[in-house]
Design a protein around this motif. Structure first.
Motif, PDB file in Angstrom:
ATOM      1  N   VAL A  87       1.322  -0.992  -0.021  1.00 48.69           N
ATOM      2  CA  VAL A  87      -0.189  -0.337   0.057  1.00 48.69           C
ATOM      3  C   VAL A  87       1.133   1.115   0.197  1.00 48.69           C
ATOM      4  O   VAL A  87       2.226   1.744   0.620  1.00 48.69           O
ATOM      5  CB  VAL A  87      -0.969  -0.188   1.413  1.00 48.69           C
ATOM      6  CG1 VAL A  87      -1.941  -0.748   1.043  1.00 48.69           C
ATOM      7  CG2 VAL A  87       0.047  -0.300   2.255  1.00 48.69           C
ATOM      8  N   ASN A  88       0.700   2.402  -0.196  1.00 41.49           N
ATOM      9  CA  ASN A  88       1.266   3.471  -0.343  1.00 41.49           C
ATOM     10  C   ASN A  88       0.948   4.249   0.953  1.00 41.49           C
ATOM     11  O   ASN A  88       2.239   4.981   1.139  1.00 41.49           O
ATOM     12  CB  ASN A  88      -0.244   4.709  -1.113  1.00 41.49           C
ATOM     13  CG  ASN A  88       0.759   4.700  -2.907  1.00 41.49           C
ATOM     14  OD1 ASN A  88       1.376   3.925  -3.376  1.00 41.49           O
ATOM     15  ND2 ASN A  88      -0.518   4.104  -3.729  1.00 41.49           N
ATOM     16  N   SER A  89       0.228   3.696   1.810  1.00 38.28           N
ATOM     17  CA  SER A  89       0.127   4.239   3.423  1.00 38.28           C
ATOM     18  C   SER A  89      -0.769   3.914   4.071  1.00 38.28           C
ATOM     19  O   SER A  89      -1.696   2.855   3.626  1.00 38.28           O
ATOM     20  CB  SER A  89      -0.448   5.800   3.586  1.00 38.28           C
ATOM     21  OG  SER A  89      -1.839   5.339   3.125  1.00 38.28           O
ATOM     22  N   GLU A  91      -3.086   3.804   6.525  1.00 41.02           N
ATOM     23  CA  GLU A  91      -4.323   3.788   6.374  1.00 41.02           C
ATOM     24  C   GLU A  91      -4.745   3.125   5.355  1.00 41.02           C
ATOM     25  O   GLU A  91      -5.823   3.158   5.371  1.00 41.02           O
ATOM     26  CB  GLU A  91      -4.458   5.801   6.110  1.00 41.02           C
ATOM     27  CG  GLU A  91      -3.909   6.074   7.829  1.00 41.02           C
ATOM     28  CD  GLU A  91      -2.210   6.661   7.776  1.00 41.02           C
ATOM     29  OE1 GLU A  91      -1.899   6.120   6.624  1.00 41.02           O
ATOM     30  OE2 GLU A  91      -1.823   6.586   8.495  1.00 41.02           O
ATOM     31  N   GLN A  92      -4.470   2.988   4.334  1.00 40.61           N
ATOM     32  CA  GLN A  92      -5.585   2.793   3.270  1.00 40.61           C
ATOM     33  C   GLN A  92      -5.704   0.671   3.158  1.00 40.61           C
ATOM     34  O   GLN A  92      -6.023   0.529   2.256  1.00 40.61           O
ATOM     35  CB  GLN A  92      -4.300   2.830   1.804  1.00 40.61           C
ATOM     36  CG  GLN A  92      -4.424   4.501   1.571  1.00 40.61           C
ATOM     37  CD  GLN A  92      -3.486   4.206   0.223  1.00 40.61           C
ATOM     38  OE1 GLN A  92      -2.899   3.467   0.269  1.00 40.61           O
ATOM     39  NE2 GLN A  92      -3.256   6.065  -0.315  1.00 40.61           N
ATOM     40  N   CYS A  96      -7.722  -1.336   0.911  1.00 38.79           N
ATOM     41  CA  CYS A  96      -6.986  -1.510  -0.869  1.00 38.79           C
ATOM     42  C   CYS A  96      -6.591  -2.391  -1.051  1.00 38.79           C
ATOM     43  O   CYS A  96      -6.607  -2.971  -2.022  1.00 38.79           O
ATOM     44  CB  CYS A  96      -6.381  -0.553  -1.073  1.00 38.79           C
ATOM     45  SG  CYS A  96      -6.692   1.458  -0.738  1.00 38.79           S
ATOM     46  N   CYS A 108       4.961  -1.018   3.444  1.00 40.29           N
ATOM     47  CA  CYS A 108       4.303   0.397   2.782  1.00 40.29           C
ATOM     48  C   CYS A 108       5.033   0.676   2.412  1.00 40.29           C
ATOM     49  O   CYS A 108       6.930   1.162   2.248  1.00 40.29           O
ATOM     50  CB  CYS A 108       3.867   0.903   3.936  1.00 40.29           C
ATOM     51  SG  CYS A 108       3.628   3.356   3.780  1.00 40.29           S
TER      52      CYS A 108
END
Length: 387
Positions: A87-89, A91-92, A96, A108
Motif C-alpha cells: 500500500v501507499n500508506s 491507512e489504506q 485497498c 508500505c
C-alpha cells in the motif's frame, strides 16, 4: 518458459512502478548471474497461471480502489505461497487490500525509495535468494562516534535489521574477540563510522580488513571535515556535513539514518551475492580438481555434481553461519527436488567460534537428512565422500 525463480506482480501498480520494481529485481538477480526471462520470470495476473509449481515463487499485490486481479491473488493465496500486500500508506490497508490478504503483514511503499529496492529485497528473501536475517555490523571508535553508533543500532533495529554493536551484544563472561569475529562473519554489511582516528585502532583496522577477507561489503560513513583514508576507497560512501550531526560524536539527523538504511538495502544484496558466488567458484574449482564433474544449478541454487564413482550430490551453498534452522530449510527444499539424494550444506567456516563449529560437527554426525561440508575442506572431503 519456466524459471528457477518466479514472481507475480499483481494489483493496482502503475506502469512506472512496475518497471522500477522489475529493474531492481533484474539488477539484484544479475549479481547472482541470473537472467531475467531465463532463470528469473515475472508474471502478471494474465500469465501467472503458467508458473512452474516446482520453482521458488513469491508474489506482491498492490492495493488500490477498485481492487483488481482478485481472482489471481486469491488463487496464489490458497496455494500457501508468499504474497506481500503493498500500500501507499497504512491507512489504506483495510480498504485497498482484499479481506483474505488482510491477516498478512503488508509493506508500505517508501517515498524515498523510487527504485522500489526495499520491496524487491523482500521478494528476493521470499524465494531464498537473500536470507531473511538482515545482519549489520557497526565498526567505530568509541572515543569519537559512540553516540552515533548507539543511535544507528537502535534505529536500524526498529527498521527490522539485526544490528551488532560490541557494547550491546556481547554478554558478560563471553570471549570478546571470538564473539566479535563470529558476529562479523554472520553479517551482510559492515557500517564503518569513518572518524579521524578510525585507523589508529588495531581493532577497527582488523574489523575492516577481516570484513574484506570475508567479502562482506562496507558502507563508509565519513565524518565532516575528515579526509578519509584511501584504505577504504572501494567502499560505498556517505559523506556527513556538520549539520548532519547534533554533536561531534552524534547522534545523526533522522534524514541521514534513512539514507543509511536505504543504502544498506542496495549494498546488502551485492554483498550476499558476492559471498555466494565466491563459495560456488571455490567449490567448482575443487570439484574439478579431484576429477568430479560440475553438472549445473537447479532450484534453490542447488549445485549438482557427479563424483568419480558416478554418485550424484546436490550441494547447497549458504552465506553466513549455518544453524539447525538452516539444515531444516535445506531439507525442506531438497524434498521438492525430483532428483533425490542426500543434500549437502556448504559453508565457509573461517571465523566461526570453536563452540559453534563443534555444534555443527555434532549436527553433521547426528542429523543424516542433511550433510555439512566446509568450503575450506571441500576437495579433501569430497574425494573421500561417504554417506
Amino acid at each position: 518458459m519456466m524459471g528457477i525463480y518466479e514472481f507475480a506482480v499483481l494489483g493496482s501498480i502503475t506502469p512506472e512502478q512496475r518497471q522500477s520494481l522489475i529493474n531492481s529485481i533484474q539488477q539484484m538477480a544479475s549479481e547472482f548471474e541470473l537472467e531475467l526471462d531465463n532463470q528469473v520470470i515475472i508474471y502478471d495476473a494474465e500469465t501467472v497461471k503458467q508458473r512452474n509449481r516446482s520453482s521458488a515463487f513469491a508474489a506482491v499485490y498492490f492495493g488500490g480502489l477498485p481492487q483488481v486481479d482478485i481472482e489471481a491473488a486469491h488463487s496464489i493465496f490458497t496455494e500457501s505461497v508468499p504474497i506481500i500486500p503493498v500500500v501507499n500508506s497504512l491507512e489504506q490497508f483495510s480498504i485497498c487490500i482484499p479481506k483474505f490478504l488482510q491477516p498478512t503483514n503488508g509493506y508500505c511503499l517508501n517515498g524515498q525509495d523510487p527504485e522500489i529496492k526495499e520491496l524487491a529485497t523482500l521478494m528476493m528473501e521470499c524465494v531464498g535468494l537473500l536470507r531473511r536475517q538482515r545482519r549489520i555490523f557497526v565498526s567505530y571508535r568509541r572515543t569519537e562516534s559512540r553516540d552515533a553508533a548507539l543511535q544507528i543500532h537502535d534505529l536500524l533495529m526498529r527498521k527490522g535489521f539485526d544490528v551488532f554493536l560490541d557494547t550491546h551484544d556481547i554478554r558478560p563472561g563471553e570471549p570478546f574477540q571470538d564473539v566479535l569475529w563470529h558476529k562479523l562473519c554472520d553479517s551482510d554489511v559492515l557500517i564503518m563510522l569513518d572518524t579521524p582516528t578510525y585507523f589508529e585502532s588495531r581493532w577497527t583496522r582488523e574489523e575492516i580488513g577481516r570484513a574484506r577477507a570475508k567479502e562482506i561489503h562496507v558502507l563508509r560513513v565519513v565524518w565532516p571535515n575528515h579526509e578519509p583514508n584511501k584504505m577504504a576507497d572501494l567502499s560505498e560512501t556517505i559523506y556527513l556535513e556538520n549539520e548532519d550531526l547534533e554533536n561531534d560524536s552524534g547522534p545523526l539527523t533522522i534524514g541521514k539514518i534513512d539514507e543509511i538504511s536505504l543504502k544498506i538495502e542496495s549494498i546488502r544484496s551485492r554483498s550476499i551475492a558476492a559471498r555466494y558466488m565466491s563459495i560456488t567458484g571455490r567449490l567448482r574449482a575443487d570439484v574439478e580438481r579431484i576429477g568430479a564433474r560440475f553438472e549445473g544449478v537447479g532450484a534453490h541454487r542447488a549445485i549438482a555434481i557427479r563424483l568419480i564413482d558416478d554418485r550424484k550430490l546436490w550441494l547447497y551453498p549458504v552465506v553466513g553461519i549455518p544453524t539447525a534452522e538452516t539444515l531444516n530449510d535445506i531439507a525442506i527444499k531438497a524434498r521438492s527436488n525430483p532428483d533425490k539424494g542426500v543434500p549437502v550444506l556448504v559453508y565457509d567456516d573461517i571465523g566461526i567460534r570453536k563452540t559453534w563449529s563443534d555444534h555443527l560437527q555434532w549436527l553433521d554426525e547426528n542429523i543424516k537428512s542433511v550433510r555439512g561440508l566446509k568450503i575450506t575442506q571441500a576437495a579433501w572431503s569430497l574425494a573421500g565422500w561417504e554417506y
